[in-house]
Design a protein around this motif. Structure first.
Motif, mmCIF file in Angstrom:
data_model
loop_
_atom_site.group_PDB
_atom_site.id
_atom_site.type_symbol
_atom_site.label_atom_id
_atom_site.label_comp_id
_atom_site.label_asym_id
_atom_site.label_seq_id
_atom_site.Cartn_x
_atom_site.Cartn_y
_atom_site.Cartn_z
ATOM 1 N N GLY A 42 6.990 -6.274 -6.626
ATOM 2 C CA GLY A 42 5.411 -6.311 -7.048
ATOM 3 C C GLY A 42 4.524 -5.395 -5.748
ATOM 4 N N THR A 43 3.321 -5.283 -6.642
ATOM 5 C CA THR A 43 2.236 -4.405 -5.825
ATOM 6 C C THR A 43 1.769 -5.099 -4.316
ATOM 7 O OG1 THR A 43 1.634 -3.829 -7.791
ATOM 8 C CG2 THR A 43 0.290 -3.201 -6.034
ATOM 9 N N THR A 44 1.233 -6.521 -4.606
ATOM 10 C CA THR A 44 0.946 -7.305 -3.499
ATOM 11 C C THR A 44 2.008 -7.961 -2.870
ATOM 12 O OG1 THR A 44 0.074 -9.016 -4.935
ATOM 13 C CG2 THR A 44 -1.701 -7.150 -4.286
ATOM 14 N N ALA A 45 2.931 -8.523 -3.632
ATOM 15 C CA ALA A 45 4.042 -9.120 -3.153
ATOM 16 C C ALA A 45 4.874 -8.823 -2.451
ATOM 17 C CB ALA A 45 4.959 -9.791 -4.318
ATOM 18 N N LYS A 46 4.894 -7.272 -2.097
ATOM 19 C CA LYS A 46 5.710 -6.689 -1.323
ATOM 20 C C LYS A 46 5.329 -7.016 0.452
ATOM 21 C CE LYS A 46 6.276 -1.916 -2.865
ATOM 22 N NZ LYS A 46 6.332 -2.167 -4.356
ATOM 23 N N GLU A 47 4.047 -7.431 0.443
ATOM 24 C CA GLU A 47 3.635 -7.646 1.749
ATOM 25 C C GLU A 47 4.510 -8.993 2.307
ATOM 26 O OE1 GLU A 47 2.255 -5.809 3.670
ATOM 27 O OE2 GLU A 47 2.656 -4.466 2.069
ATOM 28 N N LEU A 48 4.810 -9.872 1.583
ATOM 29 C CA LEU A 48 5.375 -10.942 2.003
ATOM 30 C C LEU A 48 6.679 -10.685 2.731
ATOM 31 C CD1 LEU A 48 4.227 -13.442 -1.156
ATOM 32 C CD2 LEU A 48 3.958 -13.855 1.223
ATOM 33 N N ILE A 49 7.329 -9.723 2.070
ATOM 34 C CA ILE A 49 8.574 -9.354 2.954
ATOM 35 C C ILE A 49 8.337 -8.327 4.039
ATOM 36 C CG2 ILE A 49 10.721 -7.865 2.417
ATOM 37 C CD1 ILE A 49 10.708 -8.664 -0.453
ATOM 38 N N MET A 50 7.231 -7.434 4.111
ATOM 39 C CA MET A 50 7.040 -6.462 4.995
ATOM 40 C C MET A 50 6.734 -7.513 6.324
ATOM 41 S SD MET A 50 8.359 -3.942 4.099
ATOM 42 C CE MET A 50 8.120 -2.962 5.588
ATOM 43 N N THR A 51 5.734 -8.579 5.958
ATOM 44 C CA THR A 51 5.341 -9.203 7.165
ATOM 45 C C THR A 51 6.324 -10.161 7.614
ATOM 46 O OG1 THR A 51 4.109 -10.779 5.663
ATOM 47 C CG2 THR A 51 2.920 -8.828 6.448
ATOM 48 N N ASN A 52 7.633 -10.347 7.007
ATOM 49 C CA ASN A 52 8.654 -11.428 7.489
ATOM 50 C C ASN A 52 9.606 -10.917 7.902
ATOM 51 O OD1 ASN A 52 10.327 -13.524 7.308
ATOM 52 N ND2 ASN A 52 9.570 -14.493 5.487
ATOM 53 N N ASP A 53 9.746 -10.746 9.598
ATOM 54 C CA ASP A 53 10.531 -10.075 10.226
ATOM 55 C C ASP A 53 11.948 -10.681 10.009
ATOM 56 O OD1 ASP A 53 8.981 -8.078 11.162
ATOM 57 O OD2 ASP A 53 8.442 -9.130 13.029
ATOM 58 N N ASP A 54 12.010 -12.129 9.767
ATOM 59 C CA ASP A 54 13.049 -12.772 9.493
ATOM 60 C C ASP A 54 14.082 -12.353 8.149
ATOM 61 O OD1 ASP A 54 15.275 -14.448 9.753
ATOM 62 O OD2 ASP A 54 14.139 -16.114 8.924
ATOM 63 N N ILE A 55 13.204 -12.221 7.351
ATOM 64 C CA ILE A 55 13.902 -11.751 5.976
ATOM 65 C C ILE A 55 14.125 -9.985 6.051
ATOM 66 C CG2 ILE A 55 13.070 -10.895 3.548
ATOM 67 C CD1 ILE A 55 13.486 -13.864 3.433
ATOM 68 N N LEU A 56 13.297 -9.415 6.867
ATOM 69 C CA LEU A 56 13.831 -7.936 6.700
ATOM 70 C C LEU A 56 15.089 -7.962 7.661
ATOM 71 C CD1 LEU A 56 10.425 -6.426 7.432
ATOM 72 C CD2 LEU A 56 11.757 -5.984 5.732
ATOM 73 N N GLN A 57 15.377 -8.690 8.560
ATOM 74 C CA GLN A 57 16.383 -8.712 9.400
ATOM 75 C C GLN A 57 17.845 -8.993 8.525
ATOM 76 O OE1 GLN A 57 17.177 -7.307 12.327
ATOM 77 N NE2 GLN A 57 15.109 -6.907 12.693
ATOM 78 N N LYS A 58 17.463 -10.223 7.545
ATOM 79 C CA LYS A 58 18.477 -10.591 6.745
ATOM 80 C C LYS A 58 18.984 -9.258 5.963
ATOM 81 C CE LYS A 58 18.113 -15.652 6.704
ATOM 82 N NZ LYS A 58 17.367 -15.611 8.134
ATOM 83 N N ILE A 59 18.039 -8.698 5.294
ATOM 84 C CA ILE A 59 18.259 -7.395 4.285
ATOM 85 C C ILE A 59 19.231 -6.599 5.189
ATOM 86 C CG2 ILE A 59 17.180 -5.734 2.851
ATOM 87 C CD1 ILE A 59 15.054 -7.390 2.443
#
Length: 650
Positions: free
Chosen positions: A573-590
């Protein structure tokens, strides 16, 4: 009533005479008076003959001849109406007759068995009465060797009282197979026939019995070979049909292979023959239902049946001619057949459903049979629940065809009656109807639009809340199909209809099928950029919560992979990306899944990363820097050395 009973009273009075000889004569006269006379039977029951007859039957002081004649009269009374049988049951006739079987006198035993047989074959008698005392079954097994009459009656009692796996197990454990097998070669046709019926109910849907039967031999011949001999055209129809049922059960249980010549060259052609319009209604019904069961899961048998004796065309007669050619002159028979014509329609739908289960050409042939679609549509609104269920099954089978969904299903607006069936049907119909709806909602089906307009979303959302697992799966599956490449309004309607609570409920469902379909629905909702951004702007928080929940839970590889694919869609997504980028927990899971031991999960995690870092997209530099700081580049270096070519390329 008083006048009628007065003329019958003397029969009952004589049962109370003090002279045993007069009592015996009274019972014999009573026997002659009730044979074939239902009115007289009812009178004697009203006048209280039954308790007195049972008393005399059980008295130790009664002569064996008297006790035997009493059993004969009671058997005659049981031959009358269902109410007669109810009256006999109310007087506790079964324990009295079972007690009688302990007598040493064979004639008396036979009379008791004949009466028990008549009572047990009545639909008003509960089968469980045979199993209340564990010693009864073993005693009956022991009596099998006494005479051809004990053999005939006991086998008949067993085959009528064997309903379901519990009864099958009891009879099996008491040695039914070994005790009854040798009766298949008896000199008496009736004994052979009743023994065969016993095996057909014992083996039905029972792998344990079926596997045992294959290896049993009588006089050096294996049972399947004996059954095949009983299938031959020169044998009576009931024998052909019953042995075909035995072989069918054994085949479905895996005891005989589906490509065994005894199935392909004997059983299947015999059952097709039973579908001819020369046969009686019951034979056509049983033939078609047994054949439907035989071929239900085997494509080769389906193809074979479809080209035997023009079966597909022959079944069309089930809707037109309820009576067989031979019965046209018999008025009583015609009347009976008209009343039971719905059974034929049910059987035809069932067999069409099995025939069309897998092969596209067969489905085409079925649909091209005269008025077929109209017949199914009419079947969906019949009063008989069995016909409705069979019609829905048939429709479901045909709805597996892409070609038919685009043509015949559209021309006949099949979705209308189907939606009506879904309104307030019992569960067994709902399960098949909702499966059919899943197929009608595939993206290439022209029925998709009108179904949506007729309130399907609400209906399907309510199915996802069902206690019944199959209905939950079908409800969510249909929504998943509906959301595939759908416009934004439909997607929003689905999310609104489901509610966040229900979505979480489904994601924590104990059944992995429900979970996978719910993830599939989310993945379909989150496709194409404007939709992803819009849905994440309204439901982003809840969806991210759901994703976290699943990635942290104890789930299999497929579930985790599907969840990472949803994340990859969000990352697109264009704006939806930010929900991942601002969520460190999810980034660590990836990051964690990039180094996982399973390549599928590693690939899915890398999709997420690649969607976050496209150079031409706004903010890509900041995103790349953040991921670099997290050590993602080091992992990518390591993966580029991987032995798996897919991982390496990615």
């Amino acid at each position: 009533l008083q006048e009628v009973t007065a003329s019958s009273r003397h029969y009952v009075d004589r049962l109370f005479d003090l002279d045993p000889q007069k009592v015996l004569q009274g019972v014999i006269d009573m026997k002659n008076a009730v044979i074939g006379n239902n009115k007289q039977k009812a009178n004697l029951i009203v006048l209280g003959a039954v308790p007195r007859l049972l008393y005399l039957l059980q008295q130790e002081t009664s002569s064996t001849e008297l006790r035997t004649e009493c059993a004969v009269v009671l058997g005659s009374l049981a031959m009358g109406t269902e109410n007669n049988v109810k009256s006999l049951l109310d007087c506790h006739i079964i324990p009295a007759l079972l007690q009688g079987l302990l007598s040493p006198d064979l004639k008396f035993i036979e009379a008791c068995l004949r009466c028990l047989r008549t009572i047990f074959i009545s639909p008003v008698t509960p089968e469980d009465l045979l199993y209340t005392d564990a010693t009864v079954i073993s005693h009956l097994m022991a009596l099998l060797s006494r005479s051809r009459y004990t053999q005939e009656y006991i086998c008949q009692i067993f085959s009528h009282c064997c309903k379901g796996p519990d009864h099958q197990t009891i009879l099996f454990n008491h040695g039914a197979v070994q005790n009854i097998a040798h009766l298949l070669v008896s000199t008496s046709y009736k004994v052979r026939m009743q023994a065969l019926k016993c095996f057909s109910v014992l083996a039905f849907e029972n792998p344990q019995v079926s596997m045992t039967l294959v290896n049993v031999s009588v006089d050096g011949e294996l049972l399947p070979q004996i059954f095949v001999k009983m299938l031959q055209r020169d044998k009576p129809i009931e024998m052909q049909l019953t042995s075909a049922k035995c072989l069918t059960s054994m085949c479905r249980a895996g005891a005989i292979r589906a490509d065994d010549p005894c199935i392909v060259l004997k059983t299947l052609p015999c059952l097709v023959r039973m579908c001819s319009k020369d046969r009686l209604l019951e034979e056509r019904v049983e033939g078609a239902e047994t054949l439907a069961y035989l071929i239900e899961t085997d494509v080769e048998l389906q193809r074979m049946a479809s080209i035997t004796d023009h079966l597909i065309v022959m079944l069309a007669d089930y809707f037109k001619y309820p009576s067989s050619v031979s019965a046209i002159t018999d008025i009583k028979r015609l009347d009976h057949d008209l009343k039971h014509a719905h059974e034929l329609r049910q059987a035809a739908f069932k067999l069409y459903a099995s025939l069309g289960a897998n092969d596209e050409d067969i489905r085409k042939k079925i649909i091209e049979t005269e008025n077929m679609m109209d017949r199914i549509v009419n079947g969906l609104s019949e009063s008989s629940i069995k016909v409705r269920l069979a019609a829905v099954r048939c429709l479901h089978s045909l709805s597996r065809s892409v070609q038919q969904l685009r043509t015949s299903f559209q021309d006949h607006a099949v979705w209308k009656p189907l939606m009506k069936v879904l309104q307030n049907a019992p569960n067994e119909i709902l399960v098949v109807a909702s499966s059919t709806l899943c197929n009608l909602l595939l993206e290439f089906s022209p029925s998709k639009e009108p179904i949506l307009e007729s309130g399907a979303i609400e209906l399907l959302c309510s199915l996802t809340q069902s206690e019944n697992l199959a209905l939950r799966v079908n409800g969510i599956w249909a929504l998943m199909n509906m959301a595939f490449q759908a416009e934004q309004k439909i997607k929003s309607d689905i999310l609104r209809g489901l509610s966040t609570e229900q979505l979480f409920q489904l994601l924590s469902d104990s059944d992995v099928n429900v979970l996978m379909k719910t993830l599939g629905l989310l993945r379909n909702l989150l496709s194409t950029r404007p939709h992803i951004d819009y849905i994440m702007s309204t439901h982003g928080k809840q969806i991210m919560q759901a994703v976290t929940l699943i990635l942290e839970g104890e789930h299999n590889i497929e579930v985790k992979e599907q969840t990472l694919c949803i994340l990859a869609n969000i990352a697109d997504g264009t704006t939806a990306k930010e929900l991942i980028m601002t969520n460190d927990d999810i980034l660590q899971k990836i990051k964690y899944y990039m180094s996982h031991s399973n390549a599928k999960l590693q690939l899915a995690a890398m999709f997420c990363i690649s969607n976050l870092i496209w150079n031409e997209e706004e903010g890509s530099q900041e995103r790349q820097d953040k991921l670099r700081d997290m050590g993602i580049v080091d992992i990518l270096h390591k993966l580029s050395q991987s032995s798996d070519p897919n991982l390496c390329d990615k």
